[in-house]
Design a protein around this motif. Structure first.
Motif, mmCIF file in Angstrom:
data_model
loop_
_atom_site.group_PDB
_atom_site.id
_atom_site.type_symbol
_atom_site.label_atom_id
_atom_site.label_comp_id
_atom_site.label_asym_id
_atom_site.label_seq_id
_atom_site.Cartn_x
_atom_site.Cartn_y
_atom_site.Cartn_z
ATOM 1 N N HIS A 1016 68.217 81.389 -6.676
ATOM 2 C CA HIS A 1016 68.508 82.032 -5.398
ATOM 3 C C HIS A 1016 67.893 83.422 -5.380
ATOM 4 C CE1 HIS A 1016 71.401 79.157 -3.629
ATOM 5 N NE2 HIS A 1016 71.680 78.878 -4.900
ATOM 6 N N PHE A 1017 67.408 83.801 -4.207
ATOM 7 C CA PHE A 1017 66.893 85.153 -3.994
ATOM 8 C C PHE A 1017 67.771 85.784 -2.928
ATOM 9 C CE2 PHE A 1017 63.406 82.557 -5.442
ATOM 10 C CZ PHE A 1017 62.844 83.327 -6.435
ATOM 11 N N SER A 1018 68.892 86.326 -3.353
ATOM 12 C CA SER A 1018 69.872 86.847 -2.411
ATOM 13 C C SER A 1018 69.496 88.246 -1.968
ATOM 14 C CB SER A 1018 71.260 86.862 -3.064
ATOM 15 O OG SER A 1018 72.197 87.497 -2.225
ATOM 16 N N PRO A 1019 69.849 88.628 -0.730
ATOM 17 C CA PRO A 1019 69.631 90.022 -0.306
ATOM 18 C C PRO A 1019 70.366 91.024 -1.168
ATOM 19 C CG PRO A 1019 70.113 88.596 1.573
ATOM 20 C CD PRO A 1019 70.347 87.782 0.344
ATOM 21 N N PHE A 1020 71.347 90.557 -1.971
ATOM 22 C CA PHE A 1020 72.085 91.482 -2.830
ATOM 23 C C PHE A 1020 71.300 91.888 -4.058
ATOM 24 C CE2 PHE A 1020 75.965 89.724 -0.756
ATOM 25 C CZ PHE A 1020 76.413 90.931 -0.259
#
Length: 1268
Positions: A1016-1020
């Motif tokens: 996953h490439f989360s905005p977090f």
């Protein structure tokens, strides 16, 4: 009045359609404006305009429409000329260069300066060009333009600087290659023939110097006359008059005889001792008939007569077959002694050339191969083996094996994917090739330091998919996938399925590929989607099939009011959507006709099949026929391996499929996706007056609706593409026009009654994936642009592009008009409008580029660009077609109020889904955590964010259903939405999540169970540095916007173009940063910085003259792009300055210093009695001192762009100068060494002769005369 308009415009921008706009929405083209930026958004942009430069890198594929061929036997490089003025120069794999004549004239002939690093081209505009091949980018050094005569044939003797040029008038001129100046020495046709000859001999078709004596020039005229001209004596040695026209001449290496090919299919052999008649006449393929006469044969277009030391001579020729054998393919015949071998070719032969060991024409030739240039292929035949096998071609010459219909470009792929694909594809390679190495092995090429894995995917009309390794500016086939194997072959008599079998029902429309998870999706022309997974093991599998009903109800068909001026067709309107789906076997909802027609276009194999290693089909999704109407083509697609979801849409609506559980999660019209958040107010439909089957509409061209819906089409399209834009409307003035049909206000403004072909036209125009399928053979069939737009797509700018189309004139009806309105001849009841799936290659559409900047609205330009006219030509409308600029400017002179009562009903409810993307985002303003979302873009410029709930655990994911709630954010742009991109708060690109590839067919390992591994490439990822949220980059065909999520605040907006529209857009990583790259319809390529949308580059790359480029253009990471430059060639370009700087290093060297092979020692006696060819001084004969100057009006010398300045630039200044001086010094030393070696050989030969003579004298000294 102007102030009042401004007030209305302000009201429009504050209307529901422009709530997201903020002050930034009013910016003009080229000027990005920004709203107040939150404190946490502090992106340091590193890209500047100096980072970008546009240039072409390399061209792959087979040269389109080839015309000429040449080979350098010492350098071993091959040159191919084309009809468009292009020249491809090929050497060893990796050595591939493309040159283009600025004039664009066809290349008639090519002549290498053997081992000199130069090439002479003769073009159809009667111009000779000298190309310098000693630089990686060849350039023209000199040009010579003939003014009064047309060039027909050229000949350059080996190691000569004088070029013989034959003309159409029969004259022969001589050109100095070094200075490119015409000599005063001319062989006039009336001097070459006898004075008693009453007819003109015709154009010069052959020139060659005698192998025995270079001072003798053999001239062949088309009429059958052959003259050997003594260059020293300026007279003819002999003249031959033959009854049949001559096509080619070939010498025996001894210079005592030659062979001619003729138009009657015969070969004649001539001996110089007796030229009164040929000593041998043969008809290789002409048999004697029963009546004793010979069969009439086709002309032998070319013959080559090559000798061999250890065997009989080779006679190789093309053509000559008898006319009686109709349908036979083009042939190349090889006669070797008494054996005759006929090689059948798949395409017509353009040219062929035997490759020989020696460049000298007076030595035994020893041919080892023959290069055959076909119209659509290049093959090389091995002559050293008796069965004449062909060499395996290392170049990608089979891109067009089936017409290309779509392309995809992936740069910086995972490094392990290319070896795996190659190992799988190598198992299916053809066999039977020659075991010897590829004979065209010239040049040098090394793998550059700036290389990374790149893959190009091409989809084809026959349903095949090809994966190509495009690393290091080369192209090599990796793997081929045939999508047609998923379906049953249609059998005769199976109804509608049988009708599909006639053409290309499997043609590929678009592809979607995830290199990390190796999940591959294919969209076909028959409204089908195939999902593939990669496996290194073969398997027995049964393909799951899902049928989706995504179509408008047939009951919602209404007719215009009775008070309309002219009768017309009844039209289908919008309907309450059909959110349900069904399988083909289940009953449909509706009438019995509905049940009968609820079938897919193709039949999936319903049995267990064995699939080989590679990509294996797992799921097939098909749209169903509804009430006799074919399903609309799919306009957008996205797949996400981490979510296990697949989404697709067309002009009817959106569907989401869970391919892990093999279920359909969502299937509804675009209108229902809005729910209560619909930004438009839409009026109710007029009551239905009568029922009519909508199947009629799929059989009609768009032109049949012109007379009654012209005004509404223009109204809806103008308004939908100019939402929240201060553009002027044309409805009101058009309603006042005496040539217009007057409609009641309700019908005029209610866009829900638009016919499906008109409504779905927008999907094809605005979709980011353009359709690459159009007519090839006329009345074929295919699932075409949402309905059959054949009638209008065939007529572009007044030119007929289809052999079955007929041009129409203003004032005449397109179709007969009766009391029931216009009718169109139908192909039969319920027959689908399927046509031949044509490649993007065949879209030869001419566009007036000069008008692109002058269109008053995008509407007019779009019509012109796509070849669809919106003006009718019946008895009510006699306006001149295609006068877009004048008409649009006149109609746009009236500005209309954009109150909700007018603009809100200016919308067509059948808006197309133009782009889709899965990702982690925020669907609502009050969201605190990112969730899986589906971003949806439509042809009305609306962006919907749909949240989803997906289980994360593997077991739960396979059991619990995915929930989707279409109630997220609604954002607005001008024009059709093309692309989405997501950045974190530091400006870094957020990639879509994916699943790491795992082989589902691999043997089970108890110690290491196969589990899903998600990335996953989360905005977090950078939350600590900047805070919550992320940036969403939205690009449409008119503008780009950057939103801050979840607040949905528009930070930046940039109007990309006002006079044109964007065809392709992509957010691409470059220089460790990211930018927005756009390709516009007017040929401009531009880049914008992110997130500020600051213009970095805007280059007018090329005028868009055909749809092929528009439909195949695609961007890739690292500042690269490609498009289909011709039906058979892929052109790669770069807009990265670093790539341009390193391009010279990446390209191959065409010229390598090689010592010229020595001529064979002929021996003293043979040289003494065999002629004095080496004593011939052409300079003394053709130079200005002896021959004088040629007439200035005869030819004009044009200095080339690449003199020494061009070489300096190419070789980078002083370093290049030193390198060239060193090369020149080496070459001079080589020549001096050769001279010394030749002198030493001559001295040794003289000493040997003297010794033998002395021994002979001593031996015979004391003998009497009777003792001999």
């Amino acid at each position: 009045m102007k102030k009042f308009r401004k007030v209305l415009d302000g009201l429009t921008t504050s209307s529901p359609g422009g709530t997201i706009g903020s002050p930034a929405c009013g910016s003009t083209a080229g000027t990005p404006t920004a709203a107040p930026t939150p404190k946490e958004i502090d992106v340091q942009e590193t890209l500047v305009s100096e980072n970008f430069q546009l240039c072409k890198t390399v061209r792959h594929g087979f040269p389109y429409q080839p015309t000429a061929l040449a080979f350098d036997p010492v350098q071993k490089i091959l040159a191919i000329g084309s009809r468009s003025g292009g020249v491809r120069i090929l050497g060893r794999p990796g050595v591939d260069c493309f040159c283009q004549h600025e004039s664009g004239s066809a290349v008639l002939q090519l002549q290498f300066l053997i081992n000199e690093g130069a090439l002479v081209t003769a073009c159809a505009d009667d111009t000779l060009h000298l190309w310098n091949l000693r630089q990686r980018r060849p350039a023209i050094l000199h040009s010579l333009k003939f003014n009064r005569e047309r060039i027909t044939f050229c000949h350059l003797p080996f190691q000569s600087k004088w070029l013989y040029v034959g003309t159409e008038r029969g004259n022969t001129h001589i050109v100095n290659i070094e200075s490119f100046i015409l000599s005063g020495y001319v062989i006039m046709w009336n001097k070459a023939i006898e004075l008693s000859t009453k007819t003109h001999p015709g154009p010069v078709v052959h020139l060659s110097d005698s192998p025995k004596d270079e001072g003798k020039l053999l001239i062949g005229f088309e009429s059958g006359t052959i003259v050997q001209w003594d260059l020293r004596g300026k007279k003819a040695d002999f003249r031959i008059y033959y009854d049949e026209a001559i096509h080619s001449v070939s010498w025996h290496h001894e210079g005592k005889q030659f062979m001619c090919s003729h138009s009657d299919g015969s070969l004649t052999m001539w001996n110089l001792r007796n030229t009164s008649k040929p000593f041998q006449v043969t008809f290789p393929h002409g048999k004697i008939q029963k009546d004793g006469r010979k069969e009439s044969c086709k002309p032998i277009l070319k013959v080559e007569y090559k000798t061999s030391r250890n065997s009989e001579p080779f006679v190789i020729f093309s053509g000559g077959l008898s006319y009686d054998k109709a349908g036979r393919r083009p042939t190349l015949t090889i006669m070797h002694g008494k054996a005759i071998t006929v090689l059948e070719m798949d395409h017509p032969i353009v040219e062929f050339m035997a490759l020989c060991e020696t460049p000298y024409n007076n030595e035994v030739q020893e041919p080892y191969a023959v290069v055959v240039l076909l119209e659509k292929d290049l093959i090389v035949v091995d002559l050293t083996q008796s069965n004449f096998p062909v060499f395996e071609n290392p170049y990608p010459m089979d891109i067009h094996e089936s017409p290309v219909t779509c392309t995809a470009y992936f740069a910086d792929c995972p490094p392990d994917i290319i070896p795996i694909l190659y190992s799988i594809g190598a198992k299916h390679k053809k066999t039977g090739y020659s075991q010897k190495e590829w004979p065209i092995s010239g040049g040098t090429w090394t793998l550059g330091s700036h290389t990374y894995p790149e893959i190009i995917i091409t989809g084809h009309a026959d349903g095949s998919i090809k994966f190509w390794d495009a690393s290091a500016i080369t192209l090599q086939m990796l793997y081929k996938l045939k999508t047609s194997k998923v379906f049953e072959k249609p059998k005769p008599g199976e109804g509608r399925a049988a009708e599909l079998a006639e053409e290309d029902p499997f043609a590929v429309q678009m592809v979607s590929w995830c290199p990390q998870s190796r999940v591959f999706c294919v969209v076909g022309i028959s409204a089908h989607i195939i999902l593939y997974r990669f496996s290194k093991y073969d398997a027995n599998t049964q393909i799951v099939s899902l049928d989706v009903r995504l179509q408008f109800e047939s009951e919602d068909v209404i007719t215009p009011s009775e008070n309309e001026n002219n009768p017309c067709y009844s039209e289908p309107g919008s309907h309450s959507p059909q959110p349900h789906h069904q399988h083909a076997a289940s009953p449909g909802s509706g009438t019995s006709d509905s049940i009968k027609d609820s079938i897919p276009c193709l039949k999936v194999k319903d049995r267990v099949v064995r699939v080989p290693p590679g990509y294996q089909a797992e799921l097939v999704i098909q749209l169903l026929w509804v009430d006799g109407e074919p399903p609309q083509q799919i306009t957008s697609l996205d797949i996400n391996s981490a979510y296990g979801l697949l989404a697709f849409g067309n002009c009817n609506g959106l569907a989401v499929v869970d391919y892990l559980q093999k279920t359909i999660l969502l299937c509804m019209s675009t209108l229902d996706l809005y729910g209560a958040a619909d930004p438009y107010q839409r009026l109710t439909r007029s009551p239905r007056r009568n029922r009519q089957s909508t199947s009629e509409f799929c059989m009609r061209g768009l032109s049949n609706f012109y007379s009654d819906s012209k005004k509404r089409i223009r109204t809806s399209y103008q308004s939908l593409t100019e939402l929240s834009d201060n553009q002027q409307s044309i409805d009101m003035e058009r309603s006042k026009s005496p040539t217009s049909v007057h409609y009641p206000t309700s019908l005029h403004n209610d866009q829900r009654i638009l016919p499906e072909p008109v409504a779905s036209l927008r999907a094809s125009h605005c979709s980011p994936v353009f359709y690459l399928l159009d007519n090839v053979k006329g009345p074929g069939r295919k699932l075409s642009l949402p309905t059959d737009l054949k009638t209008d797509l065939d007529h572009v700018n007044g030119h007929c592009t289809s052999p079955t189309s007929q041009p129409f004139s203003a004032g005449k009806p397109r179709v007969p008009m009766g009391h029931e309105g216009p009718r169109l001849t139908r192909r039969g009841p319920g027959r689908p409008p399927f046509r031949k799936a044509q490649s993007a290659a065949c879209m030869e559409i001419s566009l007036p580029v000069s008008h692109t900047e002058g269109y008053a609205s995008r509407r007019a330009m779009l019509q012109q660009f796509h070849g669809v006219t919106m003006y009718s030509h019946d008895e009510h409308h006699t306006t001149t077609p295609y006068c877009w600029s004048e008409r649009e400017s006149r109609e746009n002179s009236f500005s209309r109020s954009r109150s909700s009562s007018v603009s809100s009903i200016d919308r067509d409810t059948k808006e197309a889904i133009t782009t889709l993307q899965f990702g982690e985002s925020y669907a609502r303003k009050n969201d605190t955590l990112p969730t899986p979302c589906l971003w949806v873009g439509t042809s009305l410029g609306v962006v919907l964010v749909i949240p989803m709930s997906i289980a994360t655990d593997q077991e739960e994911r396979m059991e619990e259903p995915v929930t989707i709630g279409p109630s997220g954010a609604v954002l607005m742009l001008k024009g059709s939405v093309l692309h989405f991109g997501f950045l974190d708060c530091m400006g870094a690109l957020i990639q879509s999540p994916y699943e790491v590839w795992r082989d589902l067919n691999a043997p089970e390992d108890p110690d290491r169970p196969r589990r899903r591994k998600l990335v996953h490439f989360s905005p977090f990822s950078s939350q600590d540095a900047c805070g919550e949220g992320h940036l969403a980059v939205l690009c449409s065909e008119r503008q780009a916007k950057v939103f801050l999520m979840p607040s949905q605040l528009c930070l930046f907006v940039h109007n990309i173009t006002e006079s044109s529209f964007v065809l392709r857009a992509d957010v691409v990583p470059v220089y460790n940063s990211v930018c927005l790259a756009c390709f516009c319809a007017n040929g401009h390529i531009m880049t914008l910085s992110l997130p500020s949308l600051r213009p970095l580059m805007d280059v007018n790359y090329m005028p868009l003259t055909d749809m092929r480029i528009a439909r195949t253009f695609c961007f890739a990471n690292g500042g690269q792009a490609l498009y289909l430059s011709s039906p058979t060639e892929i052109q790669r370009i770069t807009y990265s300055q670093e790539m341009c700087d390193n391009l010279q290093e990446m390209l191959g060297e065409l010229f390598t210093p090689i010592e010229t092979p020595e001529a064979q020692n002929r021996g003293f006696l043979k040289g003494f009695f065999g002629g004095n060819s080496h004593n011939f001084d052409r300079e003394e004969l053709f130079g200005e001192a002896a021959a004088g100057k040629a007439s200035r009006s005869l030819a004009q010398h044009i200095p080339g762009q690449a003199g020494m300045e061009g070489m300096k630039v190419a070789a980078s200044g002083a370093v290049g100068e030193l390198a060239r001086a060193r090369i020149a010094l080496d070459e001079r030393g080589q020549r001096l060494g050769e001279l010394e070696d030749r002198t030493a050989v001559m001295m040794t030969s003289a000493e040997t002769f003297s010794k033998h003579a002395h021994e002979l004298m001593l031996k015979c000294k004391d003998k009497k005369w009777y003792q001999f």
